[in-house]
Design a protein around this motif. Structure first.
Motif, PDB file in Angstrom:
ATOM      1  N   GLY A 169       0.022   4.352   2.972  1.00 25.67           N
ATOM      2  CA  GLY A 169      -0.790   3.122   2.697  1.00 25.67           C
ATOM      3  C   GLY A 169      -1.889   2.962   3.714  1.00 25.67           C
ATOM      4  N   LYS A 170      -3.031   2.516   3.353  1.00 27.77           N
ATOM      5  CA  LYS A 170      -4.379   2.388   4.319  1.00 27.77           C
ATOM      6  C   LYS A 170      -3.951   1.292   5.445  1.00 27.77           C
ATOM      7  N   GLN A 171      -3.157   0.711   5.170  1.00 29.91           N
ATOM      8  CA  GLN A 171      -2.735  -0.405   6.541  1.00 29.91           C
ATOM      9  C   GLN A 171      -1.422  -1.081   5.844  1.00 29.91           C
ATOM     10  N   ALA A 172      -0.809  -1.553   7.000  1.00 35.32           N
ATOM     11  CA  ALA A 172       0.351  -2.490   6.648  1.00 35.32           C
ATOM     12  C   ALA A 172       0.047  -3.877   6.675  1.00 35.32           C
ATOM     13  N   ILE A 173       0.624  -4.645   5.542  1.00 30.07           N
ATOM     14  CA  ILE A 173       0.049  -5.769   5.631  1.00 30.07           C
ATOM     15  C   ILE A 173       0.637  -7.020   6.501  1.00 30.07           C
ATOM     16  N   ASP A 174       1.606  -6.496   7.480  1.00 28.36           N
ATOM     17  CA  ASP A 174       1.715  -7.089   8.610  1.00 28.36           C
ATOM     18  C   ASP A 174       0.963  -7.188  10.045  1.00 28.36           C
ATOM     19  N   ASP A 175       0.706  -6.018  10.531  1.00 28.55           N
ATOM     20  CA  ASP A 175       0.082  -6.042  11.604  1.00 28.55           C
ATOM     21  C   ASP A 175      -1.518  -5.821  11.180  1.00 28.55           C
ATOM     22  N   ASP A 176      -1.656  -5.347  10.004  1.00 31.01           N
ATOM     23  CA  ASP A 176      -3.082  -5.165   9.268  1.00 31.01           C
ATOM     24  C   ASP A 176      -3.757  -4.095  10.517  1.00 31.01           C
ATOM     25  N   CYS A 177      -3.191  -3.296  10.943  1.00 30.50           N
ATOM     26  CA  CYS A 177      -3.876  -2.130  12.053  1.00 30.50           C
ATOM     27  C   CYS A 177      -4.652  -1.357  11.484  1.00 30.50           C
TER      28      CYS A 177
ATOM     29  N   PHE B  70       0.808  -1.155   0.098  1.00 26.11           N
ATOM     30  CA  PHE B  70       0.150  -0.118  -0.082  1.00 26.11           C
ATOM     31  C   PHE B  70       0.836   1.218  -0.041  1.00 26.11           C
ATOM     32  N   ASP B  71       1.888   1.168   0.528  1.00 27.36           N
ATOM     33  CA  ASP B  71       2.917   2.446   0.780  1.00 27.36           C
ATOM     34  C   ASP B  71       3.632   2.608  -0.666  1.00 27.36           C
ATOM     35  N   GLU B  72       3.889   1.440  -1.598  1.00 24.70           N
ATOM     36  CA  GLU B  72       4.197   1.566  -2.819  1.00 24.70           C
ATOM     37  C   GLU B  72       3.342   2.620  -3.735  1.00 24.70           C
ATOM     38  N   ILE B  73       1.870   2.121  -3.277  1.00 30.04           N
ATOM     39  CA  ILE B  73       1.042   3.012  -4.153  1.00 30.04           C
ATOM     40  C   ILE B  73       1.106   4.432  -3.806  1.00 30.04           C
TER      41      ILE B  73
ATOM     42  N   LYS C  81      -9.665  19.667   3.250  1.00 29.65           N
ATOM     43  CA  LYS C  81      -9.005  20.804   3.196  1.00 29.65           C
ATOM     44  C   LYS C  81      -7.407  20.434   3.538  1.00 29.65           C
ATOM     45  N   MET C  82      -6.784  21.177   2.510  1.00 30.99           N
ATOM     46  CA  MET C  82      -5.346  20.917   2.716  1.00 30.99           C
ATOM     47  C   MET C  82      -4.831  21.789   3.782  1.00 30.99           C
ATOM     48  N   PRO C  83      -3.463  21.401   4.522  1.00 34.07           N
ATOM     49  CA  PRO C  83      -2.648  20.163   4.022  1.00 34.07           C
ATOM     50  C   PRO C  83      -3.733  18.944   4.863  1.00 34.07           C
ATOM     51  N   ALA C  84      -3.418  17.612   4.362  1.00 33.49           N
ATOM     52  CA  ALA C  84      -4.051  16.608   4.550  1.00 33.49           C
ATOM     53  C   ALA C  84      -3.270  15.313   4.615  1.00 33.49           C
ATOM     54  N   ILE C  85      -3.916  14.473   5.255  1.00 34.29           N
ATOM     55  CA  ILE C  85      -3.494  12.830   5.124  1.00 34.29           C
ATOM     56  C   ILE C  85      -4.359  12.253   4.331  1.00 34.29           C
ATOM     57  N   VAL C  86      -3.856  11.569   3.332  1.00 31.03           N
ATOM     58  CA  VAL C  86      -4.426  10.775   2.356  1.00 31.03           C
ATOM     59  C   VAL C  86      -3.716   9.227   2.492  1.00 31.03           C
ATOM     60  N   THR C  87      -4.784   8.251   2.863  1.00 28.93           N
ATOM     61  CA  THR C  87      -4.376   6.839   2.999  1.00 28.93           C
ATOM     62  C   THR C  87      -4.714   6.433   1.821  1.00 28.93           C
ATOM     63  N   VAL C  88      -4.027   5.423   1.183  1.00 28.13           N
ATOM     64  CA  VAL C  88      -4.374   5.094  -0.340  1.00 28.13           C
ATOM     65  C   VAL C  88      -4.850   3.499  -0.397  1.00 28.13           C
ATOM     66  N   ASP C  89      -5.873   3.210  -1.290  1.00 32.12           N
ATOM     67  CA  ASP C  89      -6.294   1.879  -1.228  1.00 32.12           C
ATOM     68  C   ASP C  89      -5.679   1.156  -2.750  1.00 32.12           C
ATOM     69  N   LEU C  90      -5.861  -0.034  -2.703  1.00 33.69           N
ATOM     70  CA  LEU C  90      -5.330  -0.505  -4.182  1.00 33.69           C
ATOM     71  C   LEU C  90      -5.518  -0.224  -5.252  1.00 33.69           C
TER      72      LEU C  90
ATOM     73  N   THR D 185      -9.268   8.533   3.962  1.00 34.46           N
ATOM     74  CA  THR D 185      -8.978   7.311   3.877  1.00 34.46           C
ATOM     75  C   THR D 185      -9.281   6.386   2.926  1.00 34.46           C
ATOM     76  N   PHE D 186      -8.765   5.457   2.439  1.00 29.38           N
ATOM     77  CA  PHE D 186      -9.204   4.336   1.676  1.00 29.38           C
ATOM     78  C   PHE D 186      -9.451   4.969   0.215  1.00 29.38           C
ATOM     79  N   VAL D 187      -8.336   5.713  -0.201  1.00 23.37           N
ATOM     80  CA  VAL D 187      -8.817   6.430  -1.511  1.00 23.37           C
ATOM     81  C   VAL D 187      -8.406   5.552  -2.702  1.00 23.37           C
ATOM     82  N   SER D 188      -9.417   5.908  -3.744  1.00 26.25           N
ATOM     83  CA  SER D 188      -8.960   5.227  -4.892  1.00 26.25           C
ATOM     84  C   SER D 188      -8.955   6.225  -6.141  1.00 26.25           C
TER      85      SER D 188
END
Lengths: 249, 310
Positions: free
Chosen positions: A116-124, A38-41, A169-178, A141-144
């Motif tokens: 990334g929206k989550q890490a694939i290890d702890d899936d938090c 997810f972080d690669e994305i 509103k910017m600045p913002a945090i965007v967590t990305v989905d697949l 969050t979970f942005v496509s």
């Protein structure tokens, strides 16, 4: 605008994880590690923003042991401009990560944090939202899909019922989905170039953050295995078994 | 000890998954209070008050809460948090969005997606897409928890008569605005709560071929799902996706059609009671978790199945 991209080093998604015999965790020794997919994305999206002229600089940050510098180099090879490594234990919790990232944001003043929206290890599925809370920023969050226009961003979120469009509103945090994008591969010349890109190293104490864990891991175990099933010869036999043996239809 | 549970609701209806979150809370013990935020109709609060075992329903009726924006909801939860030992929500896209924001505001570490309550401080949760199960214990003053709905049997939606109390707090934070939703409308049951799920994978070859699965689903009263490969190929919308990064389902019967069985997909369905796999590749990993496997071309097997079901 500067874009900050936190990247996590995790067990490669192709590796079958094994639980340690003493039930303290999963086996990490001699296991192939990679950047959280997810972080690669998120890195890819940051690079596209820079290529489109929306962003000027892409900074990758990773928190963990010395080996996390490899993960930062991967981001640099994809095209990020520079890296920041924060020395910390591998299993640092999301709340502590968010606090460290808040300190990095204070130093770097990015206009956007893509993660990334989550890490694939702890899936938090926590870090982005926690960082947004600590900064008092908006979160998408979970942005496509992501479209930035001035001091606002239009984001499309993947929600349980379908898609949701919100404006943040910017600045913002965007967590990305697949489905936001397909990350690029680093070319060999870019991998070579990445070795020369700047990479700063800090530790948690430099940033004045308490990273002591809040949760105690009691044990980690394998899930119960499913009993082996049977092959059926045809559809008639299948329906018969579902009706009379499993009694589910 | 008392527990605050954030209700999920949509279009003036209480989401059934709230009953599963209440079930998890009831295993911890103590008074259970439900929070209904942004419900102009009042229907959700009424439904929440009639859930068995609920002591009180708090209603925050402000337009700012209507669409579940985390920037508005998390401060509301924070303002209500005093006196609660646990604050919980179902691990839906709303719960997953709001609860970590709340946890950071309270300076506590969240426990995500729990599948078992060990005691009031200890919980089991899946990690590595369910390939390992981690039991964690928390000494935080307030435990912020999201609950995997399929892991807990729903409590009865009737039988309670909790008092309804209006509350205020939080409100429009001015950080985010809801624009619109594109929700898939379907006459079929909702994927995560359906007793039977029929899912298609890359083997379906085309979105139009999902019509075959829909016919079978309609005969069984089933929901239709898909693997990530089928969603990425554009056969069906994203909300069909069953898997680690999509929806987690645990129906009585799961029928996987043309799905190879990537770890990603198995993570989302392997707790189903009975699994059927239909695939022409007899080496497909899906057969390792299937109770009944049928090695066949799905374009023959699915129409035959529809016919056989009468």
């Amino acid at each position: 605008m500067k874009v900050l991209v936190p990247v996590k080093r995790v067990i490669d998604y192709n590796v079958k994880v094994r639980v340690k015999a003493d039930q303290t965790g999963v086996e990490l020794a001699n296991v192939k590690m990679a950047m959280n997919p997810f972080d690669e994305i998120a890195v890819e999206q940051a690079l596209r923003l820079r290529e489109a002229g929306t962003a000027e600089e892409v900074v990758a940050v990773s928190i963990g042991p010395a080996q996390n510098q490899e993960t930062i180099r991967t981001a640099l090879a994809m095209g990020a401009d520079r890296g920041i490594h924060i020395e910390a234990p591998h299993d640092i919790e999301p709340l502590a990560v968010a606090k460290l990232l808040k300190a990095v944001v204070a130093n770097e003043n990015p206009g956007l944090v893509l993660v990334g929206k989550q890490a694939i290890d702890d899936d938090c599925n926590q870090t982005g939202q926690m960082l947004a809370a600590l900064l008092g920023w908006a979160q998408g969050t979970f942005v496509s899909a992501l479209e930035i226009a001035g001091d606002k961003a239009k984001v499309t979120r993947e929600v349980d019922g379908g898609l949701e469009h919100i404006e943040i509103k910017m600045p913002a945090i965007v967590t990305v989905d697949l489905r936001l994008n397909e990350p690029r591969y680093a070319s060999l010349p870019n991998i070579m170039k990445a070795k020369k890109k700047p990479l700063d190293s800090l530790n948690a104490a430099d940033l004045g953050v308490d990273i002591a864990p809040r949760l105690t891991i009691v044990k980690v175990e394998e899930p119960a295995a499913r009993a082996a099933g049977v092959k059926v010869a045809d559809v008639q036999e299948l329906v018969n078994k579902l009706k009379n043996e499993a009694k589910v239809i | 000890m008392s527990i605050l549970i954030l209700c999920d609701h949509e279009n003036g209806q209480l989401s059934p998954v709230t009953l599963n979150a209440v079930s998890a809370a009831s295993q911890i013990g103590g008074d259970m209070h439900l929070l209904v935020a942004g419900d102009a109709s009042g229907n959700v609060a009424k439904a929440a008050a009639s859930i068995a075992g609920v002591a009180k329903v708090l209603v925050a009726d402000d337009k700012a809460f209507e669409n579940g924006l985390a920037e508005n909801l998390a401060p509301l939860l924070q303002s209500l948090s005093a006196g609660y030992s646990h604050i919980m929500a179902a691990a839906t896209t709303t719960g997953k969005n709001v609860m970590p924001r709340l946890a950071a505001m309270l300076d506590v570490m969240q426990i995500s997606d729990i599948i078992k309550v060990v005691d009031a401080n200890s919980f089991q949760r899946p990690i590595y897409a369910g390939n390992a199960l981690s039991t964690v214990s928390s000494s935080e003053a307030i435990k912020v928890i999201t609950v995997r709905g399929t892991a807990f049997e729903a409590v009865a939606s009737e039988g309670g008569s909790a008092a309804i109390e209006a509350v205020t707090g939080g409100g429009e934070a001015g950080l985010s605005a809801y624009v619109k939703s594109e929700l898939s409308s379907s006459e079929r049951p909702e994927l995560t709560s359906a007793p039977i799920v029929v899912s298609g994978g890359r083997g379906m070859q085309d979105g139009a071929n999902f019509a075959m699965l829909e016919k079978v689903a309609d005969k069984l009263g089933a929901a239709v799902g898909a693997s990530r490969a089928a969603v990425d190929a554009g056969f069906v919308p994203n909300d069909y996706q069953v898997g680690q990064t999509g929806k987690v389902v645990a129906p009585d019967l799961y029928i996987a059609v043309g799905i190879s069985g990537a770890i990603q997909h198995l993570a989302g369905m392997k707790d189903s009671k009975v699994i059927v796999a239909i695939n022409k590749d007899d080496e497909a990993p899906i057969f390792q978790v299937a109770d009944y496997g049928l090695v066949a071309d799905l374009f023959d097997a699915v129409p035959a199945l529809e016919q056989e079901l009468g």
